[in-house]
Design an enzyme around this catalytic site. Structure first.
Site: not given
Ligand code: RB5
Length: 152
Positions: A11, A70, A72, A103, A138
């Site tokens: 994203d 993304c 996180t 695994h 596994h």
């Molecule tokens: C976008 O701002 C952010 O929410 C997205 O990149 C991501 O971290 C969501 O899990």
């Protein structure tokens, strides 16, 4: 079997790291089968849309692995794991990345651009694609992830 083909998507929160990884994997001689998501970080998109598009591409290719980036990695992983046949996980260290394949037989690695520096992200990527599924006990566990009775 070593990974030679990669599907990658992000994203807006993962554009920079996605493109760093594209250059990195091409430098390793791997092929990018698809590069999904916006071209710039200024173009806001919804991460589940990219995750679902990438998962469909991975499943229809019957091979290769997916990388989703993304902010996180977490939103991508939650979205990807809703797709039957996809096993996705977030890794921020090379040990977890290796275990995801060895695994858990993961076919999608999720990374957070706002979590990882680019050099660490490359090492995490390498650990994932260089690992092999160990099978054995596994395989039984992985079969239960998608198998009957998983709807508890
Ligand atoms: C976008 O701002 C952010 O929410 C997205 O990149 C991501 O971290 C969501 O899990």
């Amino acid at each position: 079997m070593s990974v030679t083909e990669v599907f990658i998507g992000s994203d807006h929160g993962g554009v920079g790291l996605r493109d760093v990884l594209v250059a990195h994997l091409e430098g390793r001689g791997m092929k990018v089968r698809a590069r999904l998501g916006p071209d710039t970080a200024g173009e806001s998109v919804d991460y589940p849309d990219v995750a679902h598009q990438l998962c469909a591409a991975v499943l229809s290719a019957h091979g290769g692995v997916g990388i989703l980036v993304c902010g996180t990695g977490q939103g991508m992983a939650i979205s990807a794991n809703k797709v039957r046949g996809i096993r996705a996980g977030v890794a921020s260290d090379p040990f977890s990345a290796r275990m995801l394949r060895a695994h858990n037989d993961a076919n999608v690695l999720c990374l957070g651009e706002r979590v990882l520096g680019t050099e660490l992200a490359k090492v995490v990527f390498d650990a994932f694609v260089d690992a092999e599924f160990e099978g054995g006990r596994h395989a039984r566990r992985v079969a239960k992830i998608d198998g009957e009775g998983s709807e508890v």
